[in-house]
Write an enzyme that holds these catalytic residues in place. Sequence first.
Site, PDB file in Angstrom:
ATOM      1  N   ARG A   7      -9.780   8.400  -0.148  1.00  0.00           N
ATOM      2  CA  ARG A   7      -9.556   7.421   0.928  1.00  0.00           C
ATOM      3  C   ARG A   7     -10.327   7.812   2.187  1.00  0.00           C
ATOM      4  NH1 ARG A   7      -3.825   7.678   2.322  1.00  0.00           N
ATOM      5  NH2 ARG A   7      -3.801   9.732   1.341  1.00  0.00           N
ATOM      6  N   SER A  34      -3.182   4.140   5.903  1.00  0.00           N
ATOM      7  CA  SER A  34      -3.108   4.643   4.528  1.00  0.00           C
ATOM      8  C   SER A  34      -4.416   4.444   3.776  1.00  0.00           C
ATOM      9  CB  SER A  34      -1.970   3.940   3.783  1.00  0.00           C
ATOM     10  OG  SER A  34      -0.724   4.276   4.343  1.00  0.00           O
ATOM     11  N   GLU A  55      -1.255 -10.149   1.680  1.00  0.00           N
ATOM     12  CA  GLU A  55      -2.444  -9.853   0.881  1.00  0.00           C
ATOM     13  C   GLU A  55      -3.115 -11.107   0.325  1.00  0.00           C
ATOM     14  OE1 GLU A  55      -0.125  -6.031   0.929  1.00  0.00           O
ATOM     15  OE2 GLU A  55       0.380  -8.152   0.645  1.00  0.00           O
ATOM     16  N   PHE A  80      -0.634  -4.052  -4.903  1.00  0.00           N
ATOM     17  CA  PHE A  80      -0.594  -5.327  -4.199  1.00  0.00           C
ATOM     18  C   PHE A  80      -1.925  -6.068  -4.301  1.00  0.00           C
ATOM     19  CE2 PHE A  80       2.067  -2.509  -1.229  1.00  0.00           C
ATOM     20  CZ  PHE A  80       3.169  -2.602  -2.054  1.00  0.00           C
ATOM     21  N   HIS A 106      -4.054   4.204  -3.634  1.00  0.00           N
ATOM     22  CA  HIS A 106      -2.708   4.480  -4.157  1.00  0.00           C
ATOM     23  C   HIS A 106      -2.546   3.941  -5.583  1.00  0.00           C
ATOM     24  CE1 HIS A 106      -2.331   5.206   0.092  1.00  0.00           C
ATOM     25  NE2 HIS A 106      -1.112   5.685  -0.054  1.00  0.00           N
ATOM     26  N   ASP A 114       6.396   7.559  -4.138  1.00  0.00           N
ATOM     27  CA  ASP A 114       6.638   6.140  -3.836  1.00  0.00           C
ATOM     28  C   ASP A 114       7.172   5.378  -5.050  1.00  0.00           C
ATOM     29  OD1 ASP A 114       5.855   6.586  -1.286  1.00  0.00           O
ATOM     30  OD2 ASP A 114       4.002   5.428  -1.383  1.00  0.00           O
ATOM     31  N   ARG A 164      -4.311   7.989  -4.172  1.00  0.00           N
ATOM     32  CA  ARG A 164      -3.643   8.494  -2.973  1.00  0.00           C
ATOM     33  C   ARG A 164      -3.879   9.999  -2.849  1.00  0.00           C
ATOM     34  NH1 ARG A 164       2.961   8.747  -2.012  1.00  0.00           N
ATOM     35  NH2 ARG A 164       2.893   9.510   0.126  1.00  0.00           N
TER      36      ARG A 164
END
Length: 311
Positions: A7, A34, A55, A80, A106, A114, A164
């Site tokens: 990331r 994030s 989204e 998502f 992620h 999570d 992630r």
Amino acid sequence: MALESLRGAYGQTLLKLGRENADLVVLDADLAKSTQTQVFTREFSDRFIDMGLAEQDMVSTAAGIALTGKTVFASSFCAFLMGRVFDQVRQSVCYNQANVKLVGTHSGLGVGEDGATHQALEDVALARTLPGMTVIVPADAIETARAVEFAAAAPGPFFIRLTRNSLPTVLPADHRFEPGRAPVLRDGDRVALVAMGAMVEKALQAADILAAGGVAAAVVDFSSLQPLDGEVLLRYARRAGRIVTIEDHSVHGGLGGACAEFLAQHHPVPMRILGVEGRFGRSGKPEDLYAQFHLTAADIAAAAERLLSQP
């Protein structure tokens, strides 16, 4: 071995590209910290839009902006970005061949604590079904940066899947990314370990385990899922005669499915497809989850040995 954030590499590469291309626009869905698109917005707030927790709206807006001639990057968590927004990705982005680069973070069991709702295990399967969609799963920060640079310069839709968790560097600093080309990280003639994303490092570790037992295993980084490197797949199918695929994703429709589809038509060989079978993920530390879902280096080596034991 030092770990680097994929990331983080994405955010820094966006910043570099933003300085080079005044027509590059970035969208996010209230997750800029994030996804690390926040790095871009600090310098280019006039070319960044935070769409909030919307989204579907983000992807439709990205397609509209792209159709005016801009290059658009849109980011969110993989669960998502492909799951919640498949209709908009299909209709607004891919049907129009809009110049939209969807970068999901992620992904997979590596999301960790999570839990199942955020651990995308179906996203690659969804993306692979879409005509014109280039699907990329980088193995480290270097490959992430090169893939994002390539996507920014190439026309049409891209889906780039990031983790992630930080990953060790497995590719050289001068690595050149090219869709449809799978880098061979280790040669071998007994079995080929074909991996994507976070599993590439574990495939290399598995090859070390196999080498200690006298088995020469090839390791191939299949970061490009669509297009697929059929040439290198055929080479090792013919040479080694056995293929093990490894992915932090469902065994249905991902890397294993893509390789099996290709080999079934061109050169069928015995295969093992390692991934998540018929289950959602669960909350836990990434390494504990990889162990529970049989995706450790020892699990990969054991699967290869079982395959080698068959006639």
